[in-house]
Design a protein around this motif. Structure first.
Motif, PDB file in Angstrom:
ATOM      1  N   LEU A  26      -5.741  15.194  -5.024  1.00  0.00           N
ATOM      2  CA  LEU A  26      -6.038  13.765  -5.017  1.00  0.00           C
ATOM      3  C   LEU A  26      -7.484  13.602  -4.578  1.00  0.00           C
ATOM      4  N   TYR A  27      -8.285  12.958  -5.408  1.00  0.00           N
ATOM      5  CA  TYR A  27      -9.654  12.618  -5.035  1.00  0.00           C
ATOM      6  C   TYR A  27      -9.781  11.103  -5.063  1.00  0.00           C
ATOM      7  N   SER A  28     -10.092  10.522  -3.927  1.00  0.00           N
ATOM      8  CA  SER A  28     -10.214   9.075  -3.832  1.00  0.00           C
ATOM      9  C   SER A  28     -11.342   8.721  -2.890  1.00  0.00           C
ATOM     10  N   LYS A  29     -12.074   7.666  -3.208  1.00  0.00           N
ATOM     11  CA  LYS A  29     -13.110   7.161  -2.332  1.00  0.00           C
ATOM     12  C   LYS A  29     -12.595   6.075  -1.393  1.00  0.00           C
ATOM     13  N   SER A  30     -11.307   5.739  -1.532  1.00  0.00           N
ATOM     14  CA  SER A  30     -10.694   4.712  -0.684  1.00  0.00           C
ATOM     15  C   SER A  30      -9.891   5.375   0.424  1.00  0.00           C
ATOM     16  N   HIS A  72     -15.907  16.979  -3.065  1.00  0.00           N
ATOM     17  CA  HIS A  72     -15.100  17.476  -4.185  1.00  0.00           C
ATOM     18  C   HIS A  72     -15.072  19.003  -4.226  1.00  0.00           C
ATOM     19  N   GLU A  80       0.828  -1.203   0.000  1.00  0.00           N
ATOM     20  CA  GLU A  80       0.000   0.000   0.000  1.00  0.00           C
ATOM     21  C   GLU A  80       0.868   1.260   0.000  1.00  0.00           C
ATOM     22  N   LEU A  84       1.350   6.947  -6.657  1.00  0.00           N
ATOM     23  CA  LEU A  84       0.287   7.934  -6.860  1.00  0.00           C
ATOM     24  C   LEU A  84       0.789   9.346  -6.612  1.00  0.00           C
ATOM     25  N   GLU A 108      -6.243   4.238   0.304  1.00  0.00           N
ATOM     26  CA  GLU A 108      -5.480   4.889  -0.756  1.00  0.00           C
ATOM     27  C   GLU A 108      -5.071   6.292  -0.328  1.00  0.00           C
ATOM     28  N   MET A 109      -6.006   7.029   0.268  1.00  0.00           N
ATOM     29  CA  MET A 109      -5.665   8.360   0.779  1.00  0.00           C
ATOM     30  C   MET A 109      -4.566   8.264   1.826  1.00  0.00           C
TER      31      MET A 109
END
Length: 354
Positions: A273-277, A262, A202, A209, A280-281
């Motif tokens: 950075l836009y992430s729904k995880s 957003h 990860e 990223l 990941e963020m």
């Protein structure tokens, strides 16, 4: 079906009044030759709240259980699906019993989750927030040999110097003094940090990223400019503050982590950075030198990614909810000027770069 704020307020007051004295904590009788009479093999931790920050704030008590009882399995009674992401890499976490966020829309699932809670017997049941009505109800409903409703040991009330106001640390210390009251008079063990336990894979993904967002020859400071309600700083505060950051730290580059809404309080002036995880963020933030953001779930996520975190507070109590560990600090902007905040950030970066 969504209740009005007024109805929700009085419903909460009523349920707290009804459940406030519900249940009585039970712990084993300790003696020097037999520290825990009954082996602890199954543990239940209760925190029926769907918010990211509140879920992250129980990671230290889960880590404490893993350290105290390394052969035990841990179940969580929560709300919503975020806990499965937060605790994915916790090896001792077994079942996650998750109430639906809106039980009116999923009444069958809601009732079945309460039934499942009763189906397994536990050696130890922990309610992580003493004033939570649903938490106290769940603690009473669950089958457990030993139970802790989250109430503070009366000896702690006497020794005021020992009080720890922080929500995560206070929970761990209160449990320690409940489980073994003598703990209050011992040299304390280090308190666990908030931690989502990012894997190497990860972190490597987060590095890739981050490299795709900004050149990698400079170190990176991550910003999160949003927060809910009155905790959110207006663009009129954020835009000049961001410009000062660029001036004060010319050797750093900046990225902005965007919220689910957003939106950007700095008008998308930095790479985003836009992430729904959430993992990941967290992986991207873990590859940054510093994180700066208002009191929010993402601020706690940055702290749990083990990145030095600067929390900005203008409503909530920084002593209770502030980031900690890894040179993190809470800036109470009600009493701290921008100059003071920037100087503290300089001090933090100097510590990090040593």
């Amino acid at each position: 079906m969504k209740l009005s704020p007024t109805i929700q307020h009085w419903r909460k007051k009523l349920t707290q009044a009804v459940t406030g004295r519900l249940g009585q904590s039970r712990r084993p009788m300790h003696n020097p030759s037999n520290c825990t009479p009954t082996p602890i093999r199954r543990i239940l931790i209760i925190r029926p709240n769907h918010r990211l920050g509140n879920t992250l704030l129980i990671t230290p008590i889960v880590a404490e259980m893993e350290q105290l009882f390394p052969t035990a399995t841990i179940d969580l009674f929560v709300k919503g699906g975020i806990a499965s992401e937060v605790f994915r890499e916790y090896p001792q976490v077994d079942r996650i019993l998750a109430l639906p966020k809106n039980h009116f829309k999923a009444l069958g699932t809601y009732l079945w989750t309460w039934v499942r809670l009763r189906m397994r017997a536990y050696d130890l049941v922990i309610n992580s927030v003493s004033h939570s009505s649903s938490g106290r109800l769940a603690t009473a409903w669950a089958r457990g040999t030993y139970k802790w409703y989250g109430d503070r040991n009366e000896n702690v009330q006497v020794l005021r110097s020992q009080l720890i106001p922080h929500m995560a640390h206070g929970l761990v210390m209160d449990f320690r003094t409940f489980w073994i009251p003598q703990t209050l008079f011992m040299t304390p063990r280090p308190l666990p940090l908030m931690d989502v336990k990012l894997s190497v894979a990860e972190k490597n993904m987060g590095r890739a990223l981050l490299d795709s967002l900004v050149p990698n020859e400079k170190k990176t400071i991550a910003l999160f400019t949003y927060a809910t309600g009155a905790k959110c700083y207006a663009p009129e505060w954020w835009i000049p503050f961001y410009k000062r950051l660029q001036t004060e730290f010319p050797n750093y580059q900046f990225i902005e982590i965007l919220p689910a809404e957003h939106v950007s309080q700095i008008d998308f002036a930095a790479p985003t950075l836009y992430s729904k995880s959430i993992r990941e963020m967290a992986a991207v933030i873990a590859n940054c030198t510093l994180f700066i953001g208002a009191d929010s779930g993402v601020m706690h996520l940055a702290s749990a990614a083990l990145t030095p975190t600067v929390g900005l507070f203008q409503v909530t109590d920084p002593a209770v909810y502030g980031p900690y560990g890894n040179h993190s600090f809470a800036a109470d902007t009600r009493v701290m000027t921008t100059e003071t905040v920037l100087e503290r950030i300089h001090q933090t970066i100097r510590h990090i770069e040593r």
